[in-house]
Design an enzyme around this catalytic site. Sequence first.
Site, PDB file in Angstrom:
ATOM      1  N   ASN A 160      10.684  -7.384 -16.229  1.00 26.05           N
ATOM      2  CA  ASN A 160      11.323  -7.563 -14.922  1.00 26.05           C
ATOM      3  C   ASN A 160      10.947  -6.428 -13.972  1.00 26.05           C
ATOM      4  OD1 ASN A 160      13.111  -8.632 -12.936  1.00 26.05           O
ATOM      5  ND2 ASN A 160      14.756  -7.277 -13.645  1.00 26.05           N
ATOM      6  N   HIS A 207      15.826 -12.109 -11.268  1.00 25.95           N
ATOM      7  CA  HIS A 207      15.756 -13.098 -10.187  1.00 25.95           C
ATOM      8  C   HIS A 207      14.674 -14.139 -10.473  1.00 25.95           C
ATOM      9  CE1 HIS A 207      17.923 -10.012  -7.922  1.00 25.95           C
ATOM     10  NE2 HIS A 207      18.102 -10.869  -6.934  1.00 25.95           N
TER      11      HIS A 207
END
Lengths: 312, 312
Positions: free
Chosen positions: B186, B154
């Site tokens: 991440n 994201h």
Amino acid sequence: MSKLLRRGFQLAGLGGAVGMGYLLGQNGSHKSSLLSSFPALETVSAAAIQGSVMNITAPDVIPPPASNAPRISQIMRFGFPGLANIRALDDYVISYDTRNRVPYWVCEHLNDANVTRNPEVDRSQCIFHEDFSIHEFFRSENSDYKGSGFDRGHMAAAGNHGLNMRDCRQTFLLSNMAPQVGEGFNRGKWNELEKYCRKKARQYANVYVCTGPLYLPRRDDDGKLYVKYQMIGQNHVAVPTHFFKVVVSEANTGELELESFLLPNAYIENAVPLSTFYVSTDVIERASGLLFFDKISKKKFQKINGNKTGWF
Amino acid sequence: MSKLLRRGFQLAGLGGAVGMGYLLGQNGSHKSSLLSSFPALETVSAAAIQGSVMNITAPDVIPPPASNAPRISQIMRFGFPGLANIRALDDYVISYDTRNRVPYWVCEHLNDANVTRNPEVDRSQCIFHEDFSIHEFFRSENSDYKGSGFDRGHMAAAGNHGLNMRDCRQTFLLSNMAPQVGEGFNRGKWNELEKYCRKKARQYANVYVCTGPLYLPRRDDDGKLYVKYQMIGQNHVAVPTHFFKVVVSEANTGELELESFLLPNAYIENAVPLSTFYVSTDVIERASGLLFFDKISKKKFQKINGNKTGWF
């Protein structure tokens, strides 16, 4: 297999491109354009009778603007390939890539008048100059190219803007340049392609040229695809792996032709014909992130990459 | 030596970045902002008396919009980093890179309300989905990431948009993703950075976050600088070499702080503190081709990268 590769386009440079033009031309699918290509006339029914906005019949092909219209409306007649960092010069339009310090694309409109040599325009009087309209962080300088081994390659060609010195000088803005291999490319096959466009401009009513750099991936020893390109100078100016030209030619009779060229930024033998570098437009669209001449349905082209289309 | 490297920033990844934060923070020159930073008040003289447009006093810092103003006016209060392919979602704004099939940048506005966990929002109900607002040539798909070894990372963090399911779901658009190393990035240091931003949002009145990918050059064995990055999947989704976050925090007293983080897209040891990744904003600006929060003069920041500035 990647969509680019599935279309049979080899990214490893010249060798792979030879002989692919025909195949790619036949495969040129452009779904969105096909969907939007029905003339508005066919959809006018009850709404037209009621005097709604549907009563405006869209032209089959957008006509050239009036001779006193702003120059940009002629140059960009068939749509903008993208909308990032646009600058309209007097005789060409640029979209500038602030990350790579080269154009995303430049668009030109050529006709007999602006490609005919004006003896009063002396190209040797034009010098490459920084584009102060661009933020200092994103500007390239002459020093970036010096000693790099690369030419300052025009995207909007100087020879296409020879009506007067002002137009010619504007093509020497460094924002209009990208690093090109000199011998055998900028001074060879690329120059030949520019001359080819000017030749078309003498034969056709209007020629629209969109030019730009590409950064194409190739498969590495580990089997994965990588984009790799050099950066030159203190300002980190990207050296594109390839360049494209997408050319729309409008005949005096109104017939339209489309040609899309994709050349590696490399030495190319003189003997290799330009037609070697024909590719389907959508190969360049996917690789560049741009859409070319999207105000014309692909159905309207009576020739694509030198071949008559099957629609007529 | 390159301007990026002259600023002491080593591009070879984690090792080079350690310990550079302080140096870079001190060197952060931003000429154009400094020039434009004088409040308009000081320039009002005769013109004001004559009732000209100069009589409009510009605010020292742009105030937050009214609570009923469109959400985008709050998110983008301090300026757009760039204007390419903008899309405003309900709670974040994205600029999409059609060439690389990932964002150029995303901007978010955080405050206590939208980072507080709402038990009715169930993130596990959110699924990654294609963004059909993007032309099919430039869209990434779930299949591009599958088996690539990279997470769908994201850019606008899901945890920042937890007021309701609609906002949370919108962060799962694939246009908001970029390929990220999973373990140690991440799911490691990058996640820690996102949490850090949410922590600030609980402590400050407003936090503005701009996030995006970078493709940084490094010196090869031949002594030249090259950008090299992988492309995954049939749609050729770029794997960025680095990611950035530029964060502006506004205290309840109106004081402004600026933090700029640059992290390699690589496994990072837990023990490495976030402050290791502080860089001067202009390093990210030059590398990304973007200008961050350019409606605020850098003079207005009372803290930059954790250090009090000398202007107060």
